[in-house]
Design a protein around this motif. Sequence first.
Motif, short mmCIF file in Angstrom:
data_model
loop_
_atom_site.label_atom_id
_atom_site.label_comp_id
_atom_site.label_asym_id
_atom_site.label_seq_id
_atom_site.Cartn_x
_atom_site.Cartn_y
_atom_site.Cartn_z
N GLN A 111 69.08 50.16 0.59
CA GLN A 111 69.42 51.26 2.19
C GLN A 111 67.91 52.43 1.33
O GLN A 111 68.10 52.72 -0.08
CB GLN A 111 70.32 51.97 1.57
N VAL A 112 66.77 51.60 1.58
CA VAL A 112 65.46 53.41 1.07
C VAL A 112 65.55 54.49 1.95
O VAL A 112 65.05 53.61 3.21
CB VAL A 112 64.56 52.44 0.81
N ALA A 113 65.86 55.66 2.06
CA ALA A 113 65.65 56.29 2.81
C ALA A 113 64.03 56.87 2.94
O ALA A 113 63.88 57.29 4.07
CB ALA A 113 66.55 57.61 2.32
N ALA A 114 63.38 56.76 1.63
CA ALA A 114 61.82 57.34 1.95
C ALA A 114 60.93 56.57 2.95
O ALA A 114 61.09 55.42 3.22
CB ALA A 114 61.53 57.01 0.50
N PRO A 115 60.15 57.18 3.91
CA PRO A 115 59.72 56.54 4.77
C PRO A 115 58.30 55.45 4.86
O PRO A 115 57.84 55.21 5.14
CB PRO A 115 59.52 57.40 6.66
N ASP A 116 58.17 56.71 3.33
CA ASP A 116 56.28 56.44 2.96
C ASP A 116 56.77 55.56 1.78
O ASP A 116 55.26 54.32 2.03
CB ASP A 116 56.09 57.17 2.77
N ILE A 117 57.72 54.39 2.05
CA ILE A 117 58.19 53.62 0.91
C ILE A 117 57.91 51.93 1.67
O ILE A 117 58.92 51.90 3.00
CB ILE A 117 58.78 53.50 0.43
N GLU A 118 57.22 51.24 1.67
CA GLU A 118 56.86 49.33 2.22
C GLU A 118 58.16 49.15 1.27
O GLU A 118 57.83 48.70 0.19
CB GLU A 118 55.27 49.58 2.28
N VAL A 119 59.03 48.35 2.09
CA VAL A 119 59.36 47.25 1.45
C VAL A 119 59.03 45.58 1.91
O VAL A 119 59.41 45.70 2.77
CB VAL A 119 61.38 47.59 2.09
N VAL A 120 59.18 45.55 0.74
CA VAL A 120 59.06 43.98 1.09
C VAL A 120 59.65 43.34 0.19
O VAL A 120 59.92 43.19 -0.69
CB VAL A 120 57.37 43.80 0.61
N ARG A 121 60.32 40.87 0.68
CA ARG A 121 60.55 40.73 -0.02
C ARG A 121 59.87 39.87 0.17
O ARG A 121 58.90 39.12 0.65
CB ARG A 121 61.70 39.75 0.76
N ARG A 122 59.34 39.34 -1.54
CA ARG A 122 58.21 38.45 -1.73
C ARG A 122 59.43 36.33 -1.65
O ARG A 122 60.64 36.67 -1.95
CB ARG A 122 57.74 38.11 -3.23
N ARG A 123 58.34 35.48 -2.19
CA ARG A 123 59.47 33.82 -1.26
C ARG A 123 59.42 33.71 -3.20
O ARG A 123 60.19 32.39 -2.91
CB ARG A 123 58.62 33.13 -0.95
N SER A 124 59.45 35.04 -4.92
CA SER A 124 60.30 34.25 -5.46
C SER A 124 61.20 34.66 -6.06
O SER A 124 61.68 36.33 -5.04
CB SER A 124 58.70 33.90 -6.42
N GLY A 125 61.67 34.49 -7.00
CA GLY A 125 62.82 34.91 -7.49
C GLY A 125 62.32 36.11 -8.68
O GLY A 125 61.70 36.55 -8.68
N GLY A 126 63.93 36.92 -9.56
CA GLY A 126 63.35 37.92 -9.92
C GLY A 126 64.24 39.04 -9.50
O GLY A 126 64.07 39.55 -8.17
N GLY A 127 63.40 39.91 -10.31
CA GLY A 127 63.81 41.79 -10.33
C GLY A 127 62.69 42.71 -9.33
O GLY A 127 61.60 41.64 -9.42
N ALA A 128 63.19 43.53 -8.72
CA ALA A 128 62.25 44.58 -8.64
C ALA A 128 61.13 44.70 -9.18
O ALA A 128 61.22 45.27 -10.17
CB ALA A 128 63.02 45.41 -7.33
N VAL A 129 59.94 45.05 -8.16
CA VAL A 129 58.07 45.70 -9.54
C VAL A 129 58.25 46.90 -8.02
O VAL A 129 59.11 46.45 -6.74
CB VAL A 129 58.26 44.92 -8.84
N PHE A 130 58.16 48.00 -8.57
CA PHE A 130 56.75 48.75 -7.81
C PHE A 130 55.75 49.18 -7.46
O PHE A 130 55.27 48.78 -8.88
CB PHE A 130 57.98 50.20 -8.27
N LEU A 131 55.54 48.97 -6.96
CA LEU A 131 53.53 49.24 -6.20
C LEU A 131 52.99 50.21 -6.01
O LEU A 131 53.58 50.47 -4.39
CB LEU A 131 53.19 47.54 -5.95
N ASP A 132 52.12 51.23 -6.81
CA ASP A 132 51.61 52.62 -6.53
C ASP A 132 50.58 52.61 -6.60
O ASP A 132 49.64 51.68 -7.32
CB ASP A 132 52.56 53.29 -8.07
N PRO A 133 50.01 52.71 -5.56
CA PRO A 133 48.40 52.89 -5.58
C PRO A 133 47.20 53.44 -6.43
O PRO A 133 47.89 54.99 -6.64
CB PRO A 133 48.07 53.41 -4.12
N GLY A 134 46.66 52.33 -7.34
CA GLY A 134 46.03 53.53 -8.48
C GLY A 134 47.03 53.00 -9.62
O GLY A 134 46.20 53.65 -10.11
N ARG A 135 47.82 52.84 -9.69
CA ARG A 135 47.80 52.64 -10.86
C ARG A 135 48.75 51.29 -11.40
O ARG A 135 49.67 51.51 -12.78
CB ARG A 135 49.16 53.67 -10.95
#
Length: 203
Positions: free
Chosen positions: A46-70
């Motif tokens: 449950q992600v409460a932050a409306p400015d965060i895009e939540v995406v599911r990739r088609r490969s396994g493994g754990g989550a990553v966070f994508l931060d613009p510019g970083r």
Amino acid sequence: MSWRVERARGTATDFHGRDLPVERGVWIFDVEHPALVLGSTQPQPQVAAPDIEVVRRRSGGGAVFLDPGRTLWVDVVVPRGDDFWDDDVGRATHWLGERWAGALGGAARVHRGAMVRTAWSDVVCFAGLGPGEVTIGGDKVVGISQRRTRDAARFQCVAYEVWDDEPLLGLLGLRRTDVSIDAVGVGVGRLTAVADALLAAFA
């Protein structure tokens, strides 16, 4: 055979939904908005932050966070039958890890063993270590996942300018007291320099 290099900017959803071409390619993606990318079988938080895009990739493994510019997000596409294709999924990323290690310098090492799992590797990508992934001083610096179709393989790679697990843990509803993974990742430094060195390895 040369590599088709493409730089693009947009949403993580659009990039993950791309069709795979049957040709060699190196894609560098700049995300417009922060995004939480989940593994294919990972439970949806449950992600409460409306400015965060939540995406599911088609490969396994754990989550990553994508931060613009970083965050440096690089996908590499290899068609079946290519010199870089390998039917062994565990060995298929070794050559790609070598390209990353060359771009990062002499301290970088490629993991050539089996998947190293921890209590949190199914939750957080950088809490585990897969074949072909790269470490510096024992800490993970490049994560690699792969998706295969009948015609091609897509290797999705991520590295961080500075390793900071707090945004990811927060989006997953975890606290630092819940899990000790603060020492598993390390940043690569200036992303433009690393991207340029990596592309030179594909020239």
